[in-house]
Scaffold this active site. Sequence first.
Site, PDB file in Angstrom:
ATOM      1  N   TRP A  72       0.809  -1.221   0.000  1.00  0.00           N
ATOM      2  CA  TRP A  72       0.000   0.000   0.000  1.00  0.00           C
ATOM      3  C   TRP A  72       0.845   1.276   0.000  1.00  0.00           C
ATOM      4  CZ3 TRP A  72      -0.657  -4.283   3.079  1.00  0.00           C
ATOM      5  CH2 TRP A  72      -1.815  -5.048   2.856  1.00  0.00           C
ATOM      6  N   ASP A  73       2.162   1.142  -0.064  1.00  0.00           N
ATOM      7  CA  ASP A  73       3.068   2.285   0.095  1.00  0.00           C
ATOM      8  C   ASP A  73       2.886   2.924   1.470  1.00  0.00           C
ATOM      9  OD1 ASP A  73       5.119   3.991  -0.671  1.00  0.00           O
ATOM     10  OD2 ASP A  73       3.764   5.469  -1.539  1.00  0.00           O
TER      11      ASP A  73
END
Length: 676
Positions: free
Chosen positions: A349-350
């Site tokens: 998801w960063d």
Amino acid sequence: MVGSANNENNAANLSGGKRRFRRVGALAAVLAVGAAVYAFWPEPAVTVDYNGPVAGWERWGGGDGGTRYSPLTQITPENVAALKPAWTYHVGEIKAADGLSPTFEATPITAEGRLYVCSGSGRIAALDPETGKEIWAADPKSDYTSSYLINCRGVTYVRDSQVPQGEACAGRIFAGTVDNRLVSLDAKTGKLCAMFGAGGILDLKPGLGEVERGDLSISSPPVVIGETIVINSRVSDNMRVDMPAGVIRAFDVHSGKLAWAWNAVPPGMSDQADAPKGESFVRATPNSWAPMSADPKLGLVFVPMGNAAPDHFGGNRNGLDYYASSVVALDAATGAVRWHFQTVHHDVWDYDIPAQPVVFDLPTADGVVPALAQTTKQGHIFVLDRRTGKPLFPVEERPVPQGGAVPGEKLSPTQPFPANPAFIIRSHDLTEADMWGFTPWDRSRCRALYNSVNNEGIFTPPSIKGSIQYPSFQGASNWGGITIDPERSILIANTQQVASIMQLVPRDEIAKRTEEGEHILPASGSPYGLVMKPMLSPFGAPCNEPPWGTLVAIDLTKGKRLWEVPLGTTRDQAPFPIWLKLGVPNLGGSIVTASGLVFIGATTDDYLRAYDIKSGEVLWRARLPGGGQATPMTYRLNKDGRQYVVIAAGGHKYLGTTVGDSLVAYALPAADKTAQ
């Protein structure tokens, strides 16, 4: 970002004809008269207390541990309303020759009676702290070709014990550059310290193998501990699988000789055995780009880790994300890992750690415990024993969504959550009922967008269909991080509450969609590219209901939320009179003083504000010449001097705030020293 939305809303609200316009005009006239009268009304006399403490701001976070706390007391809740501009310095950069815009978001430091600051492209200047007058300036002439973000958030001062006091380079300013070099300058003159590296400069690219322009950059100030200077680097996101190593390195502060290097390879792998031929490090390991912190007494450097490449697909990482999205404690003498705590397992998801780990002492029933607080993009704050990495407030592994994952991906079935909801600073998981608009029409469009993609709450997997990410890739927290008042044991956090949509794009679709004008991050070497964009209404406003930004206070001794207030207004996104205190997106951080004031800019309206730490009440605000996307600092260097609050007002092109080049200082009016 919300300007167009408010324009439409304004037009609808003022459609009642001339009579309504006359009412607005009459109100404006009354306000103008009132403002004119106020301008000539004598200001109350201010007594400046010169008996309080003096203190500087020696590190980016105020000190080695990054609490951003100042013991200064001259500016108080009672007199802060009298703060006025004291001086302004212009770094001289708004647009580079090639049209790129350096982002001025640095926090200055003080040392040797001077103020030091870096511009977005890395120009370093020394200023007179009382007047803002430039003493010297040096430009490392960085190559920022292909760099998507050109910034420098701060510099670091070191006293070189091998050089006698008064000689050249006895005091040094260290700074990283946009093109991944480490520069050492004489703190007094700004000249390169020739004994360090190659004529005062260390190129950090050798040993990393193939490096393309724009792959590596340094935005955060290095950390000094003992006789070593420790540096990390930003690695570009979502570009390709085979990125350079995210290695952390320490160098002798005098000579630049390598002291140690730590590359985040998992157990069972080593640089010596597994690095490509002719290279020193295993490639595609997690990097660290946010500011680090240190505990000299424990001999530890605390590293906030990023992701392994590529950020949103982990099917071909082969275990290289073992240390990703973790706080890692490294032995300052050897670089060996003492402990690590992972905040996201197999991060796709960063949700890399974007902020400085904060070192403080936590009072408990069993005595004072050496602690560390780490905020995260997903809106979780973890409080750990900094000797061991063990949680001081309970952490639970909770099941997370698994549906919609792409072929080749293997998600973690659980993720760590703070058990105490006070330490979860995102608002809640989004539902269709949370879709918001200025009108029923734009709200319905947001609902349609919501229903067109996947949403199972926090940690919804990236998908080909598209998935809602809330908080967004910008995070509930970003590099502005958190502030801790160690005397009151209060934690301050500014949050963003904005949703985004991420969509994985199969490799065979990328070329066609790119030709059609879609911006796709390539993630070359993986099966998917990536589209990321804020979840906005047709008017440009966030689809989720406000507040879109808040300021939060947490009692660390009780683990209890003290207050939460909207942060910022639509002042610079909407026409008058639609200036609403909705709480807005923000980027930057806060500081706190012993007198009980929290100073913060950060918001998409161009203000610097002072809050009462006890209540969250705004006690003062000042209009900045540009967006305050930075963390302020404060100092008072002389017993007969004033306390200054300083912030970079450079704006931010991606946040849409007013771009500028001003460093602005505020102080109480000079007054008779009647309190002496």
